[in-house]
Design an enzyme around this catalytic site. Structure first.
Site, PDB file in Angstrom:
ATOM      1  N   SER A  49       0.837  -1.185   0.000  1.00 44.67           N
ATOM      2  CA  SER A  49       0.000   0.000   0.000  1.00 44.67           C
ATOM      3  C   SER A  49       0.878   1.244   0.000  1.00 44.67           C
ATOM      4  O   SER A  49       1.902   1.284   0.690  1.00 44.67           O
ATOM      5  CB  SER A  49      -0.864  -0.019   1.263  1.00 44.67           C
ATOM      6  OG  SER A  49      -1.410   1.250   1.482  1.00 44.67           O
ATOM      7  N   ILE A  52      -0.728   2.959   3.600  1.00 48.76           N
ATOM      8  CA  ILE A  52      -0.531   2.429   4.966  1.00 48.76           C
ATOM      9  C   ILE A  52       0.975   2.392   5.225  1.00 48.76           C
ATOM     10  O   ILE A  52       1.708   1.647   4.561  1.00 48.76           O
ATOM     11  CB  ILE A  52      -1.131   1.012   5.097  1.00 48.76           C
ATOM     12  CG1 ILE A  52      -2.621   1.059   4.722  1.00 48.76           C
ATOM     13  CG2 ILE A  52      -0.928   0.455   6.493  1.00 48.76           C
ATOM     14  CD1 ILE A  52      -3.259  -0.317   4.561  1.00 48.76           C
ATOM     15  N   VAL A  57      10.302   1.564  12.441  1.00 50.38           N
ATOM     16  CA  VAL A  57      11.340   1.390  13.447  1.00 50.38           C
ATOM     17  C   VAL A  57      11.973   0.017  13.212  1.00 50.38           C
ATOM     18  O   VAL A  57      11.497  -0.747  12.372  1.00 50.38           O
ATOM     19  CB  VAL A  57      10.790   1.473  14.893  1.00 50.38           C
ATOM     20  CG1 VAL A  57      10.583   2.893  15.331  1.00 50.38           C
ATOM     21  CG2 VAL A  57       9.527   0.644  15.035  1.00 50.38           C
ATOM     22  N   LYS A  88      27.474  -2.535  14.734  1.00 53.02           N
ATOM     23  CA  LYS A  88      27.010  -2.870  16.088  1.00 53.02           C
ATOM     24  C   LYS A  88      27.784  -4.109  16.535  1.00 53.02           C
ATOM     25  O   LYS A  88      27.780  -5.123  15.835  1.00 53.02           O
ATOM     26  CB  LYS A  88      25.511  -3.154  16.054  1.00 53.02           C
ATOM     27  CG  LYS A  88      24.961  -3.758  17.346  1.00 53.02           C
ATOM     28  CD  LYS A  88      23.480  -4.082  17.219  1.00 53.02           C
ATOM     29  CE  LYS A  88      22.990  -4.855  18.430  1.00 53.02           C
ATOM     30  NZ  LYS A  88      21.598  -5.330  18.257  1.00 53.02           N
TER      31      LYS A  88
HETATM   32  P1  FAD Z   1       5.467  -3.229   8.587  1.00 54.71           P
HETATM   33  O1  FAD Z   1       6.697  -2.434   8.586  1.00 54.71           O
HETATM   34  O2  FAD Z   1       4.320  -2.726   9.418  1.00 54.71           O
HETATM   35  O3  FAD Z   1       4.988  -3.350   7.081  1.00 54.71           O
HETATM   36  C1  FAD Z   1       3.679  -3.739   6.734  1.00 54.71           C
HETATM   37  C2  FAD Z   1       3.493  -3.566   5.241  1.00 54.71           C
HETATM   38  O4  FAD Z   1       2.218  -4.066   4.875  1.00 54.71           O
HETATM   39  C3  FAD Z   1       3.537  -2.122   4.757  1.00 54.71           C
HETATM   40  O5  FAD Z   1       4.223  -2.053   3.522  1.00 54.71           O
HETATM   41  C4  FAD Z   1       2.069  -1.785   4.506  1.00 54.71           C
HETATM   42  O6  FAD Z   1       1.890  -0.792   3.497  1.00 54.71           O
HETATM   43  C5  FAD Z   1       1.564  -3.139   4.053  1.00 54.71           C
HETATM   44  N1  FAD Z   1       0.127  -3.289   4.196  1.00 54.71           N
HETATM   45  C6  FAD Z   1      -0.593  -3.366   5.341  1.00 54.71           C
HETATM   46  N2  FAD Z   1      -1.904  -3.468   5.039  1.00 54.71           N
HETATM   47  C7  FAD Z   1      -2.005  -3.469   3.694  1.00 54.71           C
HETATM   48  C8  FAD Z   1      -3.074  -3.518   2.768  1.00 54.71           C
HETATM   49  N3  FAD Z   1      -4.352  -3.560   3.174  1.00 54.71           N
HETATM   50  N4  FAD Z   1      -2.798  -3.476   1.453  1.00 54.71           N
HETATM   51  C9  FAD Z   1      -1.536  -3.420   0.987  1.00 54.71           C
HETATM   52  N5  FAD Z   1      -0.474  -3.362   1.825  1.00 54.71           N
HETATM   53  C10 FAD Z   1      -0.710  -3.374   3.149  1.00 54.71           C
HETATM   54  N6  FAD Z   1      13.369  -5.347  14.760  1.00 54.71           N
HETATM   55  C11 FAD Z   1      14.696  -5.551  14.805  1.00 54.71           C
HETATM   56  O7  FAD Z   1      15.183  -6.496  14.184  1.00 54.71           O
HETATM   57  N7  FAD Z   1      15.507  -4.739  15.535  1.00 54.71           N
HETATM   58  C12 FAD Z   1      15.035  -3.706  16.259  1.00 54.71           C
HETATM   59  O8  FAD Z   1      15.807  -2.983  16.873  1.00 54.71           O
HETATM   60  C13 FAD Z   1      13.636  -3.493  16.261  1.00 54.71           C
HETATM   61  N8  FAD Z   1      13.089  -2.480  16.971  1.00 54.71           N
HETATM   62  C14 FAD Z   1      11.737  -2.340  16.972  1.00 54.71           C
HETATM   63  C15 FAD Z   1      11.148  -1.370  17.808  1.00 54.71           C
HETATM   64  C16 FAD Z   1       9.776  -1.255  17.877  1.00 54.71           C
HETATM   65  C17 FAD Z   1       9.159  -0.256  18.796  1.00 54.71           C
HETATM   66  C18 FAD Z   1       8.947  -2.086  17.070  1.00 54.71           C
HETATM   67  C19 FAD Z   1       7.459  -1.973  17.110  1.00 54.71           C
HETATM   68  C20 FAD Z   1       9.517  -3.016  16.223  1.00 54.71           C
HETATM   69  C21 FAD Z   1      10.895  -3.167  16.185  1.00 54.71           C
HETATM   70  N9  FAD Z   1      11.494  -4.136  15.408  1.00 54.71           N
HETATM   71  C22 FAD Z   1      12.828  -4.342  15.470  1.00 54.71           C
HETATM   72  C23 FAD Z   1      10.710  -4.945  14.475  1.00 54.71           C
HETATM   73  C24 FAD Z   1      10.827  -4.356  13.081  1.00 54.71           C
HETATM   74  O9  FAD Z   1      10.351  -3.048  13.071  1.00 54.71           O
HETATM   75  C25 FAD Z   1      10.031  -5.214  12.122  1.00 54.71           C
HETATM   76  O10 FAD Z   1      10.508  -6.503  12.259  1.00 54.71           O
HETATM   77  C26 FAD Z   1      10.244  -4.862  10.706  1.00 54.71           C
HETATM   78  O11 FAD Z   1      10.105  -3.504  10.475  1.00 54.71           O
HETATM   79  C27 FAD Z   1       9.306  -5.644   9.836  1.00 54.71           C
HETATM   80  O12 FAD Z   1       8.011  -5.145   9.921  1.00 54.71           O
HETATM   81  P2  FAD Z   1       6.937  -5.724   8.903  1.00 54.71           P
HETATM   82  O13 FAD Z   1       7.509  -5.636   7.545  1.00 54.71           O
HETATM   83  O14 FAD Z   1       6.480  -7.030   9.396  1.00 54.71           O
HETATM   84  O15 FAD Z   1       5.693  -4.746   9.060  1.00 54.71           O
END
Ligand code: FAD
Length: 526
Positions: A49, A52, A57, A88
């Protein structure tokens, strides 16, 4: 051919839904393993998206990331330049043992293995063989390298190699953009921008297609749910439940802030600083252009305003009154994991799969490892899926359980008595059973490799040793002393570590200087 075809249907097309770090890592691993120049390979498409946002982080990693980046064919210097990355070598835990009004306490959980020249030094350190040296300084040079502000490699080291082991700190948004470019330009991943508005299931509950606003229905044979905490496909549509782990790990919120350096040439710590506070802990990560910080806290033990005040107080110590002006962002966190990670033709990778507080940077680690596992064991046909799914589910669940044990270890060893948060963290009833058993055993003998039988466990004996003995854990060596008779050899090995530390102090560059040189000259490939 979408789901619902015959059981021997070849899997020819994978659709990754979500373009955060997890989505792009998964797409890269899948494309690297499965694509081919002719029509025999598997197509990989990623839809994300534009509306979204990603979580934005996730700045700390562990050394396994080096292998992945190298495996994906990424140039280390390009990665450092484009992701604002720094090195790191450790996590320095501050005030985890006692509240700060008592003697301040800190220890490093470093990435280098404890020195072991054929002799495990742990029992000898426990018996006082290294004098007053802390465990980490007795068995490794890396804590001292970090405290001296030095980087892990010299300019003659090749890509992904150092004098000490290392991972990176990085800008999460820049990493997603960097992986987007790499996946689409080098690995042939198709990229679509659209909002997924619905998920079309066939009768057996498999996914046939996702419906989008901008690209119509997107069909595939296998779907990878990388939609973050929303878990749009596996959780919301397929109804796979979530196992909440807040009874063990209490923290469930973060308040994050990006902080400027006092000056452009300010030193950059070569380790994450994790400082314990009344209801959680603060991360402090140095990138090249800014710091990333945040207070991770348990909402059952504090309130959001107080949490923000705790973070600002911490920042005031380094940037003075500017701390009051820093923009903050509150992030609720879902702590736990899905009942299954692979159901029918849908696999969850990323926060859609599970998440625990980022104390040991386990997010990217687990998501990268599980994406690689999926790519390496990719089912050629639909018939191969159920068995692979079962194994994947068992292994990933075990990985999360072991991660939870290790994170809980940091809390239950604390002697902090200042708040209910810390006292409750020591409650034996809230310890996972395996961890409780291990701790009981390790009071009578130091950990051994036999306590870590699973080769795929994310944390091993060395990680436990640094945390246990960094936190002053007591193993009763008196009945065991007669077993350890290599005292002279141990003394020699401890002396060797001291000598290596002196040598490295003269060899390694200050961290910022190393990064500047790499940005200017690159890193040699062979
Ligand atoms: P997101 O980054 O949330 O991505 C979700 C994706 O799905 C986005 O592209 C969005 O557009 C898409 N999407 C959602 N709904 C739809 C829809 N309806 N249609 C189309 N697309 C959609 N990890 C580490 O390894 N080290 C760290 O130091 C660390 N620190 C963190 C600190 C915090 C406070 C948090 C919350 C997390 C941390 N993490 C850390 C975890 C890390 O941020 C995530 O592992 C990483 O960013 C992967 O996130 P994700 O891709 O699963 O989700």
């Amino acid at each position: 051919m979408a789901a619902g075809g015959g059981h021997d249907t070849l899997i020819k097309h994978v659709l990754v839904v979500g373009g955060g770090t997890a989505g792009w890592l998964a797409a890269c691993h899948l494309a690297k393993a499965l694509r081919s120049a002719d029509a025999t390979g598997v197509r990989v498409t990623l839809v994300e998206s534009a509306d979204i946002p990603t979580i934005g982080v996730g700045e700390g990693t562990v050394p396994a990331i080096r292998k992945s980046l190298q495996h994906l064919g990424i140039d280390e210097a390009d990665f450092i330049r484009e992701c604002d990355a720094t090195f790191k070598q450790s996590i320095k835990f501050v005030d985890w043992l006692h509240a700060p009004n008592r003697t301040s306490h800190a220890y490093h959980h470093v990435f280098d293995y404890p020195a072991n020249n054929g002799l495990d030094l742990t029992p000898y350190w426990l018996m006082g063989g290294a004098g007053n040296a802390s465990f980490v300084d007795a068995v490794s040079v890396q804590g001292q390298v970090c405290d001296a502000g030095l980087g892990p490699k010299v300019m003659t080291n090749r890509q992904y190699e150092g004098l000490t082991s290392y991972a990176y700190h990085l800008d999460a948004a820049k990493l997603a953009a960097f992986l987007t470019k790499h996946a689409t330009s080098k690995l042939g991943v198709e990229h679509k921008l659209a909002n997924v508005t619905d998920v079309v299931l066939v009768q057996d509950g498999s996914i046939q297609a996702v419906t989008t606003d901008a690209c119509g229905d997107l069909e595939a044979d296998l779907f990878v749910d990388c939609t973050g905490f929303s878990s749009l496909l596996l959780g919301q549509k397929m109804g796979v439940g979530f196992i909440d782990k807040r009874d063990t790990l209490f923290v469930d919120h973060a308040v994050a802030a990006q902080v400027p350096y006092a000056s452009p040439d300010a030193p950059i710590p070569c380790h994450t600083i994790s400082t314990a506070r009344e209801a959680g802990w603060i991360w402090d990560i140095g990138l090249t252009e800014r710091r990333g910080t945040g207070y991770v806290y348990a909402a059952d033990y504090t309130d959001h305003d107080r949490a923000e005040a705790v973070l600002r107080d911490y920042l005031r110590e380094s940037i003075g009154d500017a701390a009051d002006e820093v923009a903050t962002r509150r992030i609720p966190m879902r702590i736990g994991y899905r009942e299954k990670f692979w159901e029918k033709n849908c696999v969850a990778i990323g926060m859609s799969q599970g998440f625990v507080e980022p104390l040991e940077a386990t997010g990217l680690l687990v998501f990268d490892a599980t994406a690689r596992m999926l790519a390496d064991q990719f089912p050629p046909t639909q018939a191969a899926m159920p068995l692979l799914a079962k194994r994947f589910n068992d292994r990933v669940r075990n990985a999360w359980d072991r991660v939870i044990d290790f994170i809980k270890l940091h809390y239950c060893l604390s002697k902090r008595d200042d708040t209910a948060f810390w006292r409750d963290n020591r409650d034996e009833a809230k310890l996972p059973e395996g961890l409780r058993e291990n701790l009981a055993l390790w009071r009578t003998q130091p950990p051994t490799v036999y306590d870590f039988p699973n080769k795929f466990d994310v944390f091993g004996i060395e990680n436990y040793l640094y945390v246990l003995y960094g936190m002053g854990f007591e193993t009763n060596m008196a009945p065991l002393e007669h077993r350890y008779t290599d005292t002279a050899l141990a003394r020699e090995d401890f002396g060797y570590v001291r000598q290596m530390a002196d040598q490295m102090m003269g060899q390694l560059l200050p961290h910022r200087q190393l990064i500047d040189r790499i940005k200017q000259y690159g890193i040699q490939k062979v």
